[in-house]
Write an enzyme that holds these catalytic residues in place. Structure first.
Site, PDB file in Angstrom:
ATOM      1  N   ASP A 112      40.158  38.329  45.138  1.00 24.59           N
ATOM      2  CA  ASP A 112      41.193  37.272  44.958  1.00 24.59           C
ATOM      3  C   ASP A 112      42.485  37.828  45.880  1.00 24.59           C
ATOM      4  O   ASP A 112      41.930  39.033  46.277  1.00 24.59           O
ATOM      5  CB  ASP A 112      42.316  37.753  43.885  1.00 24.59           C
ATOM      6  CG  ASP A 112      41.146  36.394  42.181  1.00 24.59           C
ATOM      7  OD1 ASP A 112      40.774  35.922  42.942  1.00 24.59           O
ATOM      8  OD2 ASP A 112      42.017  36.997  41.035  1.00 24.59           O
ATOM      9  N   ILE A 113      44.049  37.162  46.601  1.00 19.27           N
ATOM     10  CA  ILE A 113      44.576  36.935  47.056  1.00 19.27           C
ATOM     11  C   ILE A 113      44.996  38.673  47.347  1.00 19.27           C
ATOM     12  O   ILE A 113      45.834  39.019  47.584  1.00 19.27           O
ATOM     13  CB  ILE A 113      45.086  36.104  47.771  1.00 19.27           C
ATOM     14  CG1 ILE A 113      46.513  36.364  48.933  1.00 19.27           C
ATOM     15  CG2 ILE A 113      46.374  36.023  46.798  1.00 19.27           C
ATOM     16  CD1 ILE A 113      46.788  35.725  49.845  1.00 19.27           C
TER      17      ILE A 113
END
Length: 243
Positions: A102-103
């Site tokens: 995930d970012i």
């Protein structure tokens, strides 16, 4: 393989630049200066050097990246920095991340153009361990740990409408972080969307920090800082079964 194509694989320059470099005698094949770009070389057996440095050809490329937060695990993105943007100066053609983080998640990410290896690492049937360092909002109870380890309902369903529980996992309780948040290592064998966060939410908890430490035999190099990368070592390639 043509010599100019071979040199292009190492991101030495554009075809026009490489042609000029060859004219200037900067490349040798088996100890002999070669000035013509269309000369064919045996990339596996010939000794090819540029500016005195021997170039070792590899069909596939393998890089370990310490993915930082605020970078997306994608090859292209119109708004955010991608993991490929971090490989400055490398020939990134064909490279893809083996799985996604995930970012807001950091840690180990393998970038390669070896599709077969990516498949082996990501297939749930292969049961490849993925170890995450997870900082959580509150301590886990024994019941929480048991639920996570047996398999938990994170809202996924099979085609027949039954609950698609996560595969059995393993939880290792660690010390608290400097902010007093409990820390665990969570070992899973899948890569579902937001899986770690959803697993902790399913037992009434919350992830406040997430970092991937390893994937199979590949362990994040402690010498790397977020955003840094390096090629895999021979030992790491051998452990992955590609050498």
């Amino acid at each position: 393989m043509r010599l100019d194509k071979f040199l292009g694989e190492f991101n030495i320059g554009t075809r026009k630049q490489i042609k000029e470099y060859l004219k200037n005698g900067r490349c040798s094949v088996n100890g002999e200066i070669v000035t013509k770009p269309d000369v064919h070389v045996d990339e596996k057996n010939d000794c090819i050097s540029f500016d005195g440095n021997i170039l070792q050809y590899s069909k596939f490329h393998y890089y370990m990246l310490y993915k930082p937060q605020d970078v997306v695990s994608a090859t292209t993105d119109g708004r955010n920095t991608t993991v490929l943007d971090l490989l400055a100066g490398e020939n990134i053609k064909g490279l893809s991340p083996a799985g996604r983080l995930d970012i807001d998640t950091e840690g180990l990410l393998l970038l390669t153009d070896d599709g077969a290896l990516i498949h082996r690492l990501l297939s749930p049937k292969k049961h490849v361990d993925k170890v995450y360092e997870v900082h959580i909002r509150k301590p886990l109870s024994d019941k929480d740990i048991s639920t996570l380890e047996k398999g938990v309902n994170i809202g996924d369903y099979k085609d027949d409408g039954s609950i698609d529980y996560t595969l059995p996992a393993r939880v290792e309780v660690k010390d608290e972080d400097t902010d007093g948040n409990p820390v665990i290592h969570l070992i899973i064998h899948e890569g579902r969307f937001h899986q770690v966060k959803r697993m902790l939410e399913a037992v009434g908890n919350e992830v406040v920090f997430l970092k991937r430490l390893s994937m199979g035999p590949l362990v994040l190099d402690e010498k790397l800082s977020p955003g840094e990368y390096r090629p895999l070592s021979d030992d790491e390639l051998e452990a992955l079964g590609v050498q």
